[in-house]
Design an enzyme around this catalytic site. Structure first.
Site, PDB file in Angstrom:
ATOM      1  N   GLY A 175       0.818  -1.205   0.000  1.00 15.12           N
ATOM      2  CA  GLY A 175       0.000   0.000   0.000  1.00 15.12           C
ATOM      3  C   GLY A 175       0.848   1.251   0.000  1.00 15.12           C
ATOM      4  O   GLY A 175       2.064   1.210   0.237  1.00 15.12           O
ATOM      5  N   PRO A 176       0.227   2.396  -0.275  1.00 17.61           N
ATOM      6  CA  PRO A 176       0.964   3.666  -0.278  1.00 17.61           C
ATOM      7  C   PRO A 176       1.525   3.976   1.110  1.00 17.61           C
ATOM      8  O   PRO A 176       1.087   3.407   2.115  1.00 17.61           O
ATOM      9  CB  PRO A 176      -0.102   4.694  -0.704  1.00 17.61           C
ATOM     10  CG  PRO A 176      -1.205   3.893  -1.312  1.00 17.61           C
ATOM     11  CD  PRO A 176      -1.189   2.561  -0.635  1.00 17.61           C
ATOM     12  N   THR A 179      -0.450   4.438   5.164  1.00 17.61           N
ATOM     13  CA  THR A 179      -1.776   3.824   5.235  1.00 17.61           C
ATOM     14  C   THR A 179      -1.937   2.894   6.431  1.00 17.61           C
ATOM     15  O   THR A 179      -3.027   2.356   6.638  1.00 17.61           O
ATOM     16  CB  THR A 179      -2.067   3.046   3.947  1.00 17.61           C
ATOM     17  OG1 THR A 179      -0.973   2.154   3.664  1.00 17.61           O
ATOM     18  CG2 THR A 179      -2.237   4.004   2.771  1.00 17.61           C
ATOM     19  N   LYS A 181       0.403   0.161   7.495  1.00 14.47           N
ATOM     20  CA  LYS A 181       0.851  -1.232   7.345  1.00 14.47           C
ATOM     21  C   LYS A 181       1.558  -1.725   8.606  1.00 14.47           C
ATOM     22  O   LYS A 181       1.292  -2.833   9.085  1.00 14.47           O
ATOM     23  CB  LYS A 181       1.766  -1.326   6.124  1.00 14.47           C
ATOM     24  CG  LYS A 181       1.094  -0.960   4.807  1.00 14.47           C
ATOM     25  CD  LYS A 181       2.023  -1.153   3.634  1.00 14.47           C
ATOM     26  CE  LYS A 181       3.138  -0.135   3.625  1.00 14.47           C
ATOM     27  NZ  LYS A 181       2.655   1.249   3.431  1.00 14.47           N
ATOM     28  N   GLU A 397      -6.316  34.678  -9.751  1.00 15.56           N
ATOM     29  CA  GLU A 397      -7.013  33.698  -8.917  1.00 15.56           C
ATOM     30  C   GLU A 397      -8.518  33.733  -9.138  1.00 15.56           C
ATOM     31  O   GLU A 397      -9.173  32.685  -9.120  1.00 15.56           O
ATOM     32  CB  GLU A 397      -6.685  33.941  -7.437  1.00 15.56           C
ATOM     33  CG  GLU A 397      -5.203  33.877  -7.094  1.00 15.56           C
ATOM     34  CD  GLU A 397      -4.574  32.561  -7.492  1.00 15.56           C
ATOM     35  OE1 GLU A 397      -5.295  31.544  -7.583  1.00 15.56           O
ATOM     36  OE2 GLU A 397      -3.344  32.536  -7.709  1.00 15.56           O
TER      37      GLU A 397
END
Length: 601
Positions: A175-176, A179, A181, A397
């Site tokens: 996973g990125p 996240t 892990k 903008e």
């Protein structure tokens, strides 16, 4: 010993002859003679004392002192100096012994390190020390469901072995970054109630060949002694990269370590009770031998959380922070698509810092908004003082914001401001991310065209208001974004007249320098020219769309710019209210610009 400075008698200098005469005349009351120093201290009638250099043998002085009845005392300082020298020598010997002891201790430690150079140094957490369970891990329910089987294997192995099932040897968490892990691996150990070995893959790799392999052997030896247990290797791609890949071959030490890891995983006995968990965010670089069944049997995807997952993560981190009852975490979950668990934790942490600086007692919505802008746009800088520069930035903008408000397929405007941020950002127009588009990854052609038109809104405002000769370099990043989007539309998505053909893929080589050694294109020069023309066509269409919208709403553009210069920040609701009031006061306009209807229609 004599004092170095004593009062002198009436005479300025008292020499040996003067001393003898003073003794003969009865002017000396007491004599103190140190033969070793060859000095005599004489005490005069007025109490003053004087020190006179004499010979080592002084018979005349002794006779005169005896004749005059002057007390003469002999003092030997050689014993005192010998004792002082002995003490200095003993102190020197003690210092030498202490230094030798220190060197011996360092040598012993170095020898121990040399003997244990190939030993693994994992961080062992006992089962009672792990307080994290699945309830503390939010936003990744699918990954937790897949890992429930691993917990059941560790808790009740007989339930599976009785019917011939084999406990998985390895589980790869993919996973990125951010996240969760590592947190998920600790939660598995906490749920199963087993020992937890944790080590980073980079700790296996050393300068000397063979050390990493030795540490792998030692790690699995320790794990088998503590079975059932979990061995967690973080960032396994540090040693698990494909062997022999890249220019010049591979790294011998890393490949030897990988070979030993493969051997150890094959050497697991069935149902040994040791499960290897590994985490990586680069599964594409891992060696295929590492991913085959029998080594890493499971691959669990730990992806970015969806809206409900983000809300659950925010609720977990809000337990330890004073959140105002008016703060709707569900609304903030909708406003943060694409954020990982680490990003959300950092968001609330930044909000807490902002709250503390403001000397408030609880976190409010405006604090979270400031934190979100800090995370995404950078720290605030000093406000602009130059009125001409401020007006130019305001038009730029407002151009972005107005195009986003007028186009149906564009995301809703969140706010527009001319307050600068660190990093050279003079102002910005932020859009509310489309949650469904970000989470699902499905984007329509109309949305991509609208996104490019919004990106070109700043350059279009400069063209409409100031003309071609007065445009600035402020739109450089916008043009880069439009170019990249247009190229993907043409070469990957088939959104052009060239048809549904993928001319370029997302297969960048990860083992060689992609910037200085690129793969040869698979299409001809004529096709490359056609691709470039289609990219230019899409970019020009986006600029034309923005220019047409702003030209048709020039009074509204000027009104909004004046309001932005005065207020410096305009919220999305206030901006849309001004646009709606303007549309209600004028005839409905329908700009079918390249198939993009505006929101005024």
């Amino acid at each position: 010993m004599f004092a170095p400075a004593l009062s002198q008698p009436a005479r300025e200098t008292l020499n040996y002859s003067g001393l003898v005469e003073a003794v003969r005349n009865g002017e000396a009351q007491e004599l103190l003679w140190d033969p070793d120093l060859r000095k005599v201290r004489v005490t005069l009638p007025d109490g003053r004392r004087s020190v006179v250099d004499v010979f080592s043998e002084n018979p005349v002085l002794i006779q005169e002192a005896a004749a005059a009845g002057v007390p003469l005392t002999i003092q030997d300082s050689s014993q005192q100096r010998a004792l002082m020298g002995l003490m200095v020598n003993l102190l020197l010997v003690v210092l030498i012994l202490v230094g030798l002891g220190f060197l011996l201790r360092r040598s012993a430690k170095a020898a121990n390190r040399a003997l244990g150079f190939g030993r693994s140094k994992p961080r062992l957490r006992a089962e009672n020390d792990i307080k994290i369970c699945f309830e503390d891990v939010a936003g990744i329910n699918e990954a937790k469901d897949e890992l429930q089987e691993v917990v059941a294997f560790l808790k009740q192995p007989d339930r599976f072995t009785s019917i011939g099932a084999r406990i998985p040897r390895g589980v790869l968490l993919v996973g990125p970054p951010g996240t969760g892990k590592t947190l998920l691996a600790r939660a598995v150990a906490g749920e199963a109630g087993v020992e937890f070995f944790s080590i980073s893959a980079s700790e296996f790799v050393e300068l000397f060949v063979g050390v990493g392999a030795s540490r792998v052997r030692d790690l699995f030896r320790q794990a088998k002694q503590q079975a059932p247990c979990i061995v967690f290797i973080d960032e396994i791609d540090a040693v698990g990269r494909q062997r022999g890949a890249g220019i010049g071959g591979g790294n011998d030490e890393r490949e030897q370590t990988l070979n030993q890891l493969l051997t150890e995983m094959d050497g697991f006995e069935d149902n040994s009770g040791v499960i290897l968990l590994a985490a990586t965010n680069r599964p594409d670089v891992l060696d295929t031998a590492l991913l085959r069944p029998g080594r890493f049997d499971r691959r669990v995807l730990v992806d970015l959380p969806d809206r409900r997952g983000r809300e659950a993560i925010l609720n977990v981190h809000a337990r330890t922070r004073p959140i105002s009852p008016e703060v709707d975490l569900a609304a903030w979950a909708r406003r943060t698509p694409g954020f990982s668990g680490a990003d959300l934790a950092n968001l609330l942490n930044e909000a807490a810092i902002v709250t503390a600086r403001a000397q408030k007692q609880c976190i409010e919505d405006n604090h979270i908004m400031d934190a979100l802008e800090r995370v995404t746009m950078g720290l605030p800088a000093a406000p602009l003082q130059d009125s001409a520069k401020k007006r130019l930035i305001a038009y730029h903008e407002v151009g972005h914001a107005l195009v986003a408000t007028l186009l149906d397929q564009a995301s809703d405007l969140d706010k527009v401001t001319v307050l600068p941020r660190s990093g050279g950002v003079g102002g910005f127009a932020s859009l509310t991310p489309d949650e469904e588009m970000v989470d699902s990854g499905l984007v329509t052609r109309a949305r991509l065209q609208a996104r490019m038109a919004v990106s070109m809104g700043g350059r279009a405002a400069e063209l409409v208001v100031f003309g071609k000769q007065e445009i600035t370099v402020g739109a450089s990043s916008d043009i880069e974004t439009v170019t990249a989007t247009a190229r993907e539309m043409v070469t990957r998505y088939g959104f052009s007249s060239l048809g549904p053909v993928a001319w370029e893929g997302n297969q960048a080589e990860v083992f060689i320098g992609r910037d200085w050694l690129q793969q040869r294109p698979t299409y001809s020069k004529d096709t490359a020219k056609a691709l470039d023309e289609e990219v230019q066509k899409l970019a020009k269409q986006a600029l034309a769309t923005a220019c047409t919208l702003l030209s048709g709403h020039r009074p509204l553009l000027d009104e909004l710019t004046d309001a932005l210069i005065e207020q410096e920040t305009i919220g999305g609701d206030q901006f849309r209210a001004v646009v709606d009031r303007y549309q209600g006061a004028t005839a409905p306009v329908r700009d079918s610009v390249r198939g993009l209807p505006n929101k005024a229609g």
